[in-house]
Design a protein around this motif. Structure first.
Motif, short mmCIF file in Angstrom:
data_model
loop_
_atom_site.label_atom_id
_atom_site.label_comp_id
_atom_site.label_asym_id
_atom_site.label_seq_id
_atom_site.Cartn_x
_atom_site.Cartn_y
_atom_site.Cartn_z
N TYR A 23 -1.73 4.20 6.76
CA TYR A 23 -0.63 3.29 6.27
C TYR A 23 -0.08 2.77 7.46
O TYR A 23 0.07 1.64 7.87
CB TYR A 23 0.46 3.95 5.46
CG TYR A 23 1.71 3.02 5.25
CD1 TYR A 23 1.33 2.08 4.19
CD2 TYR A 23 2.65 3.01 5.93
CE1 TYR A 23 2.32 1.15 3.55
CE2 TYR A 23 3.66 1.92 5.57
CZ TYR A 23 3.56 1.18 4.58
OH TYR A 23 4.28 0.26 3.95
N GLY A 59 11.65 4.16 -1.61
CA GLY A 59 10.37 4.04 -1.45
C GLY A 59 10.07 4.02 0.28
O GLY A 59 9.24 3.15 0.83
N ASP A 80 10.59 8.78 -2.07
CA ASP A 80 9.44 8.03 -2.16
C ASP A 80 8.63 9.12 -3.40
O ASP A 80 8.95 10.34 -3.48
CB ASP A 80 8.39 8.10 -1.07
CG ASP A 80 7.36 7.02 -1.22
OD1 ASP A 80 7.79 5.97 -0.56
OD2 ASP A 80 6.27 7.40 -1.81
N ALA A 104 12.12 5.41 -7.32
CA ALA A 104 13.08 4.36 -7.07
C ALA A 104 13.74 3.89 -8.23
O ALA A 104 14.75 3.16 -8.06
CB ALA A 104 12.13 3.31 -6.42
N ARG A 120 12.23 -1.67 1.66
CA ARG A 120 10.98 -2.63 2.12
C ARG A 120 9.56 -2.62 1.31
O ARG A 120 9.09 -1.55 1.26
CB ARG A 120 10.76 -2.54 3.61
CG ARG A 120 9.77 -3.49 4.30
CD ARG A 120 9.62 -3.38 5.89
NE ARG A 120 8.50 -2.31 5.99
CZ ARG A 120 7.89 -2.16 7.16
NH1 ARG A 120 7.88 -3.09 7.99
NH2 ARG A 120 7.12 -1.16 7.29
C1 LIG Z 1 4.17 -0.69 0.62
S1 LIG Z 1 4.73 0.93 0.82
C2 LIG Z 1 6.35 0.57 1.56
C3 LIG Z 1 6.69 1.85 2.36
C4 LIG Z 1 7.89 1.58 3.17
N1 LIG Z 1 9.13 1.26 2.51
C5 LIG Z 1 7.61 0.52 4.36
O1 LIG Z 1 8.47 -0.38 4.38
O2 LIG Z 1 6.72 0.99 5.20
C6 LIG Z 1 5.28 1.10 -0.75
C7 LIG Z 1 5.67 2.63 -1.07
O3 LIG Z 1 6.61 2.71 -2.18
C8 LIG Z 1 6.32 3.80 -2.88
N2 LIG Z 1 6.32 3.76 -4.44
C9 LIG Z 1 5.92 3.35 -5.20
N3 LIG Z 1 6.59 3.17 -6.67
C10 LIG Z 1 7.69 4.16 -6.37
C11 LIG Z 1 8.71 4.56 -7.12
N4 LIG Z 1 8.81 4.44 -8.45
N5 LIG Z 1 9.80 5.33 -6.42
C12 LIG Z 1 9.45 5.83 -5.19
N6 LIG Z 1 8.57 5.42 -4.30
C13 LIG Z 1 7.56 4.33 -4.93
C14 LIG Z 1 4.97 4.25 -2.53
O4 LIG Z 1 4.62 5.83 -2.65
C15 LIG Z 1 4.85 3.74 -1.13
O5 LIG Z 1 5.20 4.72 -0.32
#
Ligand SMILES: C[S@@+](CC[C@H](N)C(=O)[O-])C[C@H]1O[C@@H](n2cnc3c(N)ncnc32)[C@H](O)[C@@H]1O
Length: 250
Positions: A23, A59, A80, A104, A120
């Protein structure tokens, strides 16, 4: 949560577990330079100007934004769904940050706990974004702020799709990484109301429906310009980087 929703969240978690190790290598996700980190700090200072704030990073993934916010002196909690994304976040020895598993759409915190909820690149991946926004407002103190950073990356245009294909082929060749495997299954995409990203107008609508006040936005062109200085051509071709930040008050 219905059985179907549970299954969708499991699929979503699997996808992020799968990409967790790579990532931070992705441009636009990992913060690639001190200049970029400084630009994020300037932005957060503008949007949440207080000192020593209690901030929830929803997240949080590998903790890139959590790290920036903690460096600014805020007390940060990151939640997360993906254990493996959180493991990467924890491995960066971010000692002052509390990372824990959490949804989230239903953060398990007392009402009125946080000065700010920051998120984000997450709103697009939620099956129930309206519910999520309401829950974020709930955990805020009166006068606290929800801050959403996102973008609409697929505008449906043929040119956008072609560029993405070409960029992804280049990434596959140069990095020996089939980035298309990081995508959600069709089943998940069908459930997500914003599988192609969230437009600024849509996010504003969610925020206003959640009862947030004085909703304002800023384009992130300057930040993207800095990101692009360190970005290989293949990423510039593959992705649209029209990010915005939008924020509103409880
Ligand atoms: C594109 S990544 C963004 C990560 C971080 N916010 C960043 O800016 O680098 C999306 C993240 O959202 C998390 N995610 C997706 N659905 C979620 C949920 N319902 N609750 C918590 N986290 C979630 C994923 O596991 C992932 O780590």
């Amino acid at each position: 949560m219905s059985i179907n929703e549970n299954k969708i969240k499991e699929e979503i978690t699997k996808r992020w577990d799968y990409s967790s190790q790579r990532y931070d290598t992705y441009h636009g996700h990992g913060v690639k330079s001190d200049e970029e980190a400084a630009a994020w700090k300037v932005l957060f200072k503008q949007v949440i100007p207080g000192e020593n704030l209690n901030v929830l990073d929803v997240g949080c993934g590998t903790g890139e934004m959590s790290r920036i916010l903690a460096d600014m002196g805020h007390k940060v909690t990151g939640i997360d769904l993906s254990e493996k994304m959180l493991s990467v976040a924890k491995s960066k020895s971010l000692r002052d940050i509390e990372f824990r598993i959490g949804d989230a759409e239903n953060p398990q915190f007392n009402e009125g706990k946080f000065d700010a909820v920051v998120t984000r690149h997450v709103l697009w991946t939620l099956p129930n974004p309206e519910k999520a926004l309401k829950s974020w407002r709930k955990v805020l103190k009166p006068g606290g702020k929800v801050v959403v950073i996102d973008c609409l990356w697929d505008d449906g245009r043929l040119e956008t799709h072609l560029k993405r294909k070409i960029g992804e082929v280049m990434i596959r060749i140069v990095e020996r990484n089939d980035i298309s495997k990081d995508s959600y299954t069709a089943e998940v995409n069908a459930i997500l109301p914003n599988a192609k990203g969230v437009s600024l107008d849509k996010t504003r609508e969610y925020m206003e429906k959640a009862g947030l006040k004085d909703v304002r936005s800023i384009g992130l062109e300057d930040l993207v310009r800095i990101q692009k200085k360190h970005m290989p051509l293949r990423y510039k071709i593959a992705y649209k980087y029209e990010y915005y930040v939008i924020y509103g008050l409880k």
